[in-house]
Scaffold this motif. Structure first.
Motif, PDB file in Angstrom:
ATOM      1  N   THR A  54      11.294  32.682  45.219  1.00  0.00           N
ATOM      2  CA  THR A  54      10.430  31.573  44.795  1.00  0.00           C
ATOM      3  C   THR A  54      10.721  31.131  43.363  1.00  0.00           C
ATOM      4  O   THR A  54      10.816  31.963  42.454  1.00  0.00           O
ATOM      5  CB  THR A  54       8.948  31.997  44.916  1.00  0.00           C
ATOM      6  N   LEU A  57      10.069  24.135  41.393  1.00  0.00           N
ATOM      7  CA  LEU A  57      10.990  22.992  41.376  1.00  0.00           C
ATOM      8  C   LEU A  57      10.155  21.730  41.195  1.00  0.00           C
ATOM      9  O   LEU A  57       9.316  21.420  42.047  1.00  0.00           O
ATOM     10  CB  LEU A  57      11.770  22.947  42.695  1.00  0.00           C
ATOM     11  N   LYS A  60       6.417  22.366  41.640  1.00  0.00           N
ATOM     12  CA  LYS A  60       5.869  23.011  42.835  1.00  0.00           C
ATOM     13  C   LYS A  60       6.746  24.185  43.261  1.00  0.00           C
ATOM     14  O   LYS A  60       7.969  24.106  43.230  1.00  0.00           O
ATOM     15  CB  LYS A  60       5.780  22.005  43.986  1.00  0.00           C
ATOM     16  N   THR A  61       6.082  25.263  43.705  1.00  0.00           N
ATOM     17  CA  THR A  61       6.861  26.419  44.148  1.00  0.00           C
ATOM     18  C   THR A  61       7.650  26.085  45.417  1.00  0.00           C
ATOM     19  O   THR A  61       7.139  25.411  46.315  1.00  0.00           O
ATOM     20  CB  THR A  61       5.941  27.625  44.456  1.00  0.00           C
ATOM     21  N   VAL A  62       8.868  26.562  45.454  1.00  0.00           N
ATOM     22  CA  VAL A  62       9.705  26.430  46.654  1.00  0.00           C
ATOM     23  C   VAL A  62      10.492  27.732  46.818  1.00  0.00           C
ATOM     24  O   VAL A  62      10.566  28.546  45.894  1.00  0.00           O
ATOM     25  CB  VAL A  62      10.713  25.256  46.564  1.00  0.00           C
ATOM     26  N   LYS A  63      11.080  27.890  47.996  1.00  0.00           N
ATOM     27  CA  LYS A  63      11.943  29.045  48.217  1.00  0.00           C
ATOM     28  C   LYS A  63      13.380  28.597  47.942  1.00  0.00           C
ATOM     29  O   LYS A  63      13.903  27.734  48.647  1.00  0.00           O
ATOM     30  CB  LYS A  63      11.758  29.549  49.646  1.00  0.00           C
ATOM     31  N   VAL A  67      17.017  25.663  49.463  1.00  0.00           N
ATOM     32  CA  VAL A  67      17.364  24.455  48.717  1.00  0.00           C
ATOM     33  C   VAL A  67      18.842  24.562  48.365  1.00  0.00           C
ATOM     34  O   VAL A  67      19.299  25.600  47.884  1.00  0.00           O
ATOM     35  CB  VAL A  67      16.514  24.356  47.422  1.00  0.00           C
ATOM     36  N   VAL A  72      19.734  19.442  43.633  1.00  0.00           N
ATOM     37  CA  VAL A  72      18.757  19.531  42.540  1.00  0.00           C
ATOM     38  C   VAL A  72      19.038  18.548  41.404  1.00  0.00           C
ATOM     39  O   VAL A  72      18.508  18.703  40.302  1.00  0.00           O
ATOM     40  CB  VAL A  72      18.618  20.970  41.973  1.00  0.00           C
ATOM     41  N   GLU A  73      19.858  17.532  41.690  1.00  0.00           N
ATOM     42  CA  GLU A  73      20.133  16.516  40.667  1.00  0.00           C
ATOM     43  C   GLU A  73      18.820  15.998  40.052  1.00  0.00           C
ATOM     44  O   GLU A  73      17.905  15.601  40.758  1.00  0.00           O
ATOM     45  CB  GLU A  73      20.902  15.351  41.314  1.00  0.00           C
TER      46      GLU A  73
ATOM     47  N   VAL B  38      18.408  24.263  56.278  1.00  0.00           N
ATOM     48  CA  VAL B  38      19.168  25.154  55.392  1.00  0.00           C
ATOM     49  C   VAL B  38      19.230  26.584  55.955  1.00  0.00           C
ATOM     50  O   VAL B  38      20.324  27.152  56.046  1.00  0.00           O
ATOM     51  CB  VAL B  38      18.655  25.090  53.929  1.00  0.00           C
ATOM     52  N   HIS B  56      16.845  12.126  47.290  1.00  0.00           N
ATOM     53  CA  HIS B  56      17.026  11.292  46.100  1.00  0.00           C
ATOM     54  C   HIS B  56      16.793   9.819  46.390  1.00  0.00           C
ATOM     55  O   HIS B  56      17.131   8.957  45.585  1.00  0.00           O
ATOM     56  CB  HIS B  56      18.402  11.569  45.490  1.00  0.00           C
ATOM     57  N   GLN B 105       4.945  27.382  49.694  1.00  0.00           N
ATOM     58  CA  GLN B 105       6.299  26.958  49.314  1.00  0.00           C
ATOM     59  C   GLN B 105       6.909  26.047  50.385  1.00  0.00           C
ATOM     60  O   GLN B 105       7.582  25.068  50.060  1.00  0.00           O
ATOM     61  CB  GLN B 105       7.212  28.180  49.112  1.00  0.00           C
ATOM     62  N   HIS B 108       5.243  22.622  50.274  1.00  0.00           N
ATOM     63  CA  HIS B 108       5.642  21.813  49.115  1.00  0.00           C
ATOM     64  C   HIS B 108       6.917  21.025  49.382  1.00  0.00           C
ATOM     65  O   HIS B 108       7.151  19.993  48.785  1.00  0.00           O
ATOM     66  CB  HIS B 108       5.891  22.715  47.896  1.00  0.00           C
ATOM     67  N   ARG B 109       7.768  21.532  50.225  1.00  0.00           N
ATOM     68  CA  ARG B 109       9.086  20.911  50.381  1.00  0.00           C
ATOM     69  C   ARG B 109       9.318  20.333  51.780  1.00  0.00           C
ATOM     70  O   ARG B 109      10.001  19.326  51.930  1.00  0.00           O
ATOM     71  CB  ARG B 109      10.163  21.953  50.052  1.00  0.00           C
TER      72      ARG B 109
END
Lengths: 174, 289
Positions: A54, A57, A60-63, A67, A72-73, B38, B56, B105, B108-109
């Motif tokens: 974790t 990002l 906010k938390t992400v794993k 990703v 992550v640009e 992923v 993006h 988590q 969030h994504r």
């Protein structure tokens, strides 16, 4: 591996800007650990289950195993290394984990602490159930969670009585 | 670690994304939140030649209230659906379904469009979309078409999306006043995948409604409740609904967590629970909620 087309990304980690030409296959967690040497972010399952990787990002938390580094640009990333205000200081959540035996082997701890921080930012006085839901994405195989929950309760009490502005800049509860 | 190489694209406009999909066709995978894609790439279960990230783009992540419907951008995250006041006031079952997905988590994504386009039979959203009569906007370089949720899910992990199309928006018609809604699922622990999912809407003082059940067939099963509810949500109605759920879940597949018998039995239980909850919220038994 022939003809890997690299991908250029600029991003920020713990306030520091980085620019990297990355293999599209690289996961964010592997870039943080192997490339930036920020090994506080751990690898457990690599498939989004355990939460050891974790990171925060863009708020906010992400794993970070789910990703792609190439994705992550322009992002701002916070890892456990950037959580406290200085090298000799602990964040109130970290302090509470130390004080309340909120860890045993420590493998899940960075993720657990970041999830706790995220929870307390949006909910400064969570109930036990809310705490348990808040850390549902982080598996701990040692503690049985009891002291982790206790640590987060203690962190909540410390930050709400402390009258320090929260990380979001909101006024703390009286 | 992902072993097979691929080309990565991060278009900044929908048009650019559509051009990439037109060029790469079936060789490309669209990456939204990546909460499924992923990990399955890491596991080697899918090996696309190109990955087109939507992370993006500007837009496609808004919730917009219109006169008769609410339009939700496909990139809206589960967290957005869980916390957005427009969503929770018009479609409480959608907020509930979103809040029960994975963990913070993941929410969030992970995105609504990503989950729908993946079309896992036990996913949380498909039954909700069927019960609400949602419509999906699919765009390609050659134009736009709107597909009903019932026509979008075609088979196991298969949708009506062509390789050059992108799911851009989900339009959900507003419910008539007095409609009660609910969503629920059977799962082993917080955050684990659903075994059986269910969603229901109840209107017309408990005499009309829709029930959708996921996890018991390659695509979610939609049951029109009107003929069952002629005399309201009685015990007799529950019995005939349970029979229809049992019959229509004959195509359930066993998996690591549940046998076919168990899924079919539990589908009846979840159907009853979700209908009772929707009836209660509709105030159809006299109570208000």
């Amino acid at each position: 591996m022939t003809d890997v087309v690299k991908y250029l990304v600029s991003f920020e980690v713990n306030g520091e800007s980085h620019r990297r030409d990355v293999d599209p296959r690289l996961l964010l967690v592997d870039m943080l650990r192997d490339d930036l040497r920020l090994t506080g972010t751990h690898v457990g399952c690599s498939t989004g289950n355990c939460g050891a990787c974790t990171v925060v990002l863009d708020g906010k938390t992400v794993k970070s195993c789910c990703v792609l580094a190439a994705d992550v640009e322009g992002s701002r990333i916070l890892t456990i290394e950037g959580m406290s205000e200085g090298p000799d200081q602990l964040h109130p959540v970290q302090e509470a984990f130390v004080e309340n035996h909120g860890l045993q082997c420590g493998y899940c701890t960075p993720g657990m602490v970041l999830s706790a921080r995220q929870l307390l930012e949006s909910n400064p006085s969570p109930s036990e159930e809310e705490i348990r839901r808040g850390i549902a994405g982080n598996l701990c195989r040692c503690t049985g969670y009891v002291f982790i929950v206790k640590s987060i309760q203690a962190a909540a009490e410390a930050t709400t009585t402390d009258k320090r502005p929260s990380a979001e800049g909101a006024e703390p509860n009286p | 670690m992902i072993t097979e190489s691929y080309e990565f694209f991060a278009p900044t406009s929908v048009d650019e994304a559509l051009s990439l999909l037109a060029r790469h066709g079936d060789d490309a995978k669209v990456l939204a939140g990546g909460m499924t894609l992923v990990p399955i790439m890491t596991l080697g279960l899918t090996q696309p030649a190109a990955v087109v990230s939507l992370n993006h783009l500007s837009g496609l992540d808004q919730v917009q209230e219109e006169t008769d419907s609410v339009a939700i951008g496909a990139r809206a995250t589960h967290h957005t659906l869980e916390t957005h006041a427009t969503v929770s006031s018009h479609f409480p079952l959608l907020s509930e379904a979103a809040s029960s997905i994975g963990d913070p988590q993941i929410r969030h994504r992970g995105t609504l469009g990503g989950s729908l386009a993946h079309a896992d039979p036990a996913a949380d959203y498909p039954p909700v979309m069927l019960a609400l009569g949602a419509r999906f906007v699919l765009r390609s370089r050659s134009g736009e078409r709107v597909v009903a949720a019932g026509d979008f899910f075609v088979d196991l992990l298969t949708t009506a999306l062509r390789a050059d199309e992108l799911l851009t928006e989900i339009r959900i018609p507003k419910l008539e006043p007095g409609t009660g809604t609910a969503a629920t699922k059977l799962h082993r622990v917080e955050g684990s995948f659903g075994i059986v999912t269910a969603a229901a809407t109840i209107s017309g003082c408990g005499r009309r409604g829709k029930l959708a059940v996921g996890g018991v067939a390659p695509i979610p099963v939609l049951i029109d409740l009107d003929s069952h509810l002629v005399e309201g949500p009685s015990e007799a109605a529950h019995a005939t609904i349970a029979s229809e759920v049992w019959e229509r879940s004959a195509d359930a597949s066993p998996d690591l967590t549940a046998s076919v018998e168990y899924k079919r039995s539990m589908a009846r239980v979840m159907a009853r629970r979700v209908i009772d909850h929707a009836v209660e919220r509709a105030g159809a038994k006299g109570g208000q909620s």
